[in-house]
Motif scaffolding. Structure first.
Motif, PDB file in Angstrom:
ATOM      1  N   UNK A 202    -121.733  34.361  52.976  1.00  0.00           N
ATOM      2  CA  UNK A 202    -123.174  34.078  52.985  1.00  0.00           C
ATOM      3  C   UNK A 202    -123.796  34.415  54.332  1.00  0.00           C
ATOM      4  N   UNK A 203    -125.085  34.740  54.293  1.00  0.00           N
ATOM      5  CA  UNK A 203    -125.817  34.997  55.541  1.00  0.00           C
ATOM      6  C   UNK A 203    -126.454  33.734  56.085  1.00  0.00           C
ATOM      7  N   UNK A 204    -126.666  32.746  55.223  1.00  0.00           N
ATOM      8  CA  UNK A 204    -127.154  31.432  55.637  1.00  0.00           C
ATOM      9  C   UNK A 204    -126.762  30.448  54.537  1.00  0.00           C
ATOM     10  N   UNK A 205    -127.267  29.244  54.593  1.00  0.00           N
ATOM     11  CA  UNK A 205    -126.775  28.209  53.686  1.00  0.00           C
ATOM     12  C   UNK A 205    -127.214  28.394  52.241  1.00  0.00           C
ATOM     13  N   UNK A 206    -128.130  29.316  51.959  1.00  0.00           N
ATOM     14  CA  UNK A 206    -128.540  29.467  50.562  1.00  0.00           C
ATOM     15  C   UNK A 206    -128.618  30.906  50.063  1.00  0.00           C
ATOM     16  N   UNK A 246    -126.245  22.372  47.793  1.00  0.00           N
ATOM     17  CA  UNK A 246    -126.865  23.372  46.921  1.00  0.00           C
ATOM     18  C   UNK A 246    -125.956  23.689  45.746  1.00  0.00           C
ATOM     19  N   UNK A 247    -124.694  23.951  46.029  1.00  0.00           N
ATOM     20  CA  UNK A 247    -123.743  24.326  44.977  1.00  0.00           C
ATOM     21  C   UNK A 247    -123.553  23.178  43.991  1.00  0.00           C
ATOM     22  N   UNK A 248    -123.538  21.965  44.505  1.00  0.00           N
ATOM     23  CA  UNK A 248    -123.308  20.790  43.663  1.00  0.00           C
ATOM     24  C   UNK A 248    -124.400  20.598  42.613  1.00  0.00           C
ATOM     25  N   UNK A 249    -125.578  21.152  42.885  1.00  0.00           N
ATOM     26  CA  UNK A 249    -126.699  21.000  41.953  1.00  0.00           C
ATOM     27  C   UNK A 249    -126.597  21.943  40.757  1.00  0.00           C
ATOM     28  N   UNK A 250    -125.778  23.000  40.875  1.00  0.00           N
ATOM     29  CA  UNK A 250    -125.787  24.040  39.838  1.00  0.00           C
ATOM     30  C   UNK A 250    -124.410  24.292  39.214  1.00  0.00           C
ATOM     31  N   UNK A 251    -123.412  23.477  39.559  1.00  0.00           N
ATOM     32  CA  UNK A 251    -122.101  23.665  38.949  1.00  0.00           C
ATOM     33  C   UNK A 251    -121.426  22.326  38.727  1.00  0.00           C
ATOM     34  N   UNK A 252    -120.573  22.305  37.704  1.00  0.00           N
ATOM     35  CA  UNK A 252    -119.711  21.145  37.513  1.00  0.00           C
ATOM     36  C   UNK A 252    -118.267  21.487  37.865  1.00  0.00           C
ATOM     37  N   UNK A 253    -118.049  22.649  38.453  1.00  0.00           N
ATOM     38  CA  UNK A 253    -116.714  23.042  38.909  1.00  0.00           C
ATOM     39  C   UNK A 253    -116.399  22.397  40.259  1.00  0.00           C
ATOM     40  N   UNK A 254    -115.113  22.246  40.589  1.00  0.00           N
ATOM     41  CA  UNK A 254    -114.768  21.792  41.940  1.00  0.00           C
ATOM     42  C   UNK A 254    -115.328  22.760  42.985  1.00  0.00           C
ATOM     43  N   UNK A 255    -115.871  22.200  44.049  1.00  0.00           N
ATOM     44  CA  UNK A 255    -116.469  23.012  45.112  1.00  0.00           C
ATOM     45  C   UNK A 255    -115.439  23.228  46.214  1.00  0.00           C
ATOM     46  N   UNK A 256    -115.256  24.496  46.577  1.00  0.00           N
ATOM     47  CA  UNK A 256    -114.288  24.865  47.612  1.00  0.00           C
ATOM     48  C   UNK A 256    -115.016  25.445  48.812  1.00  0.00           C
ATOM     49  N   UNK A 257    -114.657  24.974  50.007  1.00  0.00           N
ATOM     50  CA  UNK A 257    -115.246  25.486  51.244  1.00  0.00           C
ATOM     51  C   UNK A 257    -114.147  25.626  52.290  1.00  0.00           C
ATOM     52  N   UNK A 258    -114.134  26.771  52.958  1.00  0.00           N
ATOM     53  CA  UNK A 258    -113.245  26.901  54.117  1.00  0.00           C
ATOM     54  C   UNK A 258    -113.911  27.800  55.160  1.00  0.00           C
ATOM     55  N   UNK A 259    -114.608  27.125  56.093  1.00  0.00           N
ATOM     56  CA  UNK A 259    -115.378  27.822  57.125  1.00  0.00           C
ATOM     57  C   UNK A 259    -114.513  28.257  58.311  1.00  0.00           C
ATOM     58  N   UNK A 260    -115.130  29.053  59.187  1.00  0.00           N
ATOM     59  CA  UNK A 260    -114.500  29.419  60.446  1.00  0.00           C
ATOM     60  C   UNK A 260    -114.549  28.231  61.409  1.00  0.00           C
ATOM     61  N   UNK A 261    -113.889  28.385  62.552  1.00  0.00           N
ATOM     62  CA  UNK A 261    -113.827  27.254  63.491  1.00  0.00           C
ATOM     63  C   UNK A 261    -114.997  27.228  64.459  1.00  0.00           C
ATOM     64  N   UNK A 262    -115.909  28.187  64.374  1.00  0.00           N
ATOM     65  CA  UNK A 262    -117.070  28.198  65.263  1.00  0.00           C
ATOM     66  C   UNK A 262    -117.061  29.293  66.302  1.00  0.00           C
TER      67      UNK A 262
END
Length: 315
Positions: A202-206, A246-262
């Protein structure tokens, strides 16, 4: 078809995904500043790959992601390997992850074992076409192939991963909605017994890197049974909480996130610069869980220590 993510999430807060491969391989002396990136180690130091996988399991990971993100037959052959040798490297990547899992889990006591995921997973990493280009375009989505061309590019690697026994595919760092769509169609058409998680770049949060709305992209794939988790990876820590909401509003699937360390990546030099102002997983994971994240790990520059911080809140 058995959804092992769903099975693992029964009676659990969440699952711990592993962290960066290249960062840890560099500590083993593997040079990753080439077009192959971490896949260089499949040729030069495969035992280091197994060691990295094992270190993540030891620090609480429930999922090992194979070192195949930037490993593809076309690139290996461009560098002089035969087609057979190139295919064998993809298979080897799966074998190394599975061996690391066995070496760790087989030694756990019964009491230790019941505290961990019922089915520790090996996810076959399928990076985007932009990773093959090795020009940073997995962060822009600035390429345009036909559906048939995307599928032709991805098919053989997916066949090899499947044949080698991955538990699911990891369609990760996907910046381009059309490519994601081609991959999911390929999954349904050619691998009807297999699952995948799908994580966008993504380029930003949405917004996806190609300009597609994240909410619309997630919503589009929500009814695909073979997509067993959906979310994002390879973004900043600070983006994650808004993304999960945002994702939680449009899916009932488990949400997966793995970001960089900064840390900050320079695609020209293929190097990273530390960001001392970055938040930590310890600070933010409780907020992500509260917002609805179910699978949490780390992407670029994360370490076993980071994964251990995540595991404190999940395992």
């Amino acid at each position: 078809m058995k959804n092992l993510i769903a099975e693992n999430l029964k009676n659990r807060t969440g699952l711990v995904v592993d962290g960066a491969m290249a960062t840890e391989l560099e500590k083993h002396g593997v040079k990753t500043d080439s077009e192959l990136w971490s896949a260089t180690a499949l040729i030069e130091n495969p035992e280091a790959i197994k060691s990295v996988h094992k270190s993540y399991f030891e620090n609480g990971a429930d999922v090992a992601t194979t070192n195949t993100y930037q490993a593809n037959i076309s690139k290996f052959m461009e560098l002089g390997l035969t087609e057979t040798d190139s295919e064998n490297l993809i298979t080897k990547a799966v074998q190394l992850a599975k061996k690391a899992r066995s070496e760790y889990y087989d030694k756990l006591s019964h009491d230790e074992r019941i505290k961990r995921a019922k089915y520790p997973l090996v996810a076959g990493s399928v990076g985007p076409y932009g990773a093959y280009l090795a020009d940073g375009s997995e962060y822009t989505g600035d390429y345009d192939l036909t559906k048939a061309e995307y599928q032709e590019f991805h098919l053989r690697r997916m066949q090899l991963l499947d044949q080698a026994g991955v538990d699911l595919f990891a369609f990760e760092t996907q910046p381009n909605f059309d490519e994601a769509n081609a991959l999911v169609d390929l999954l349904q058409e050619r691998f009807p017994e297999q699952d995948a998680w799908l994580t966008f770049s993504v380029q930003d949060s949405d917004t996806l890197c190609d300009g597609t709305s994240l909410a619309e992209a997630v919503k589009y794939f929500n009814d695909v049974e073979q997509i067993s988790a959906i979310g994002v990876n390879c973004t900043t820590l600070e983006n994650i909480q808004d993304i999960v909401r945002i994702v939680n509003q449009v899916t009932d699937k488990p949400i997966i996130v793995y970001p960089n360390n900064g840390d900050i990546y320079d695609p020209e030099t293929k190097t990273w610069q530390a960001n001392p102002q970055a938040d930590t997983f310890e600070d933010l994971v409780p907020e992500w869980l509260e917002a609805g994240a179910k699978l949490i790990g780390g992407c670029c520059r994360t370490t076993p220590k980071d994964i251990n911080e995540i595991a404190k809140f999940i395992n």
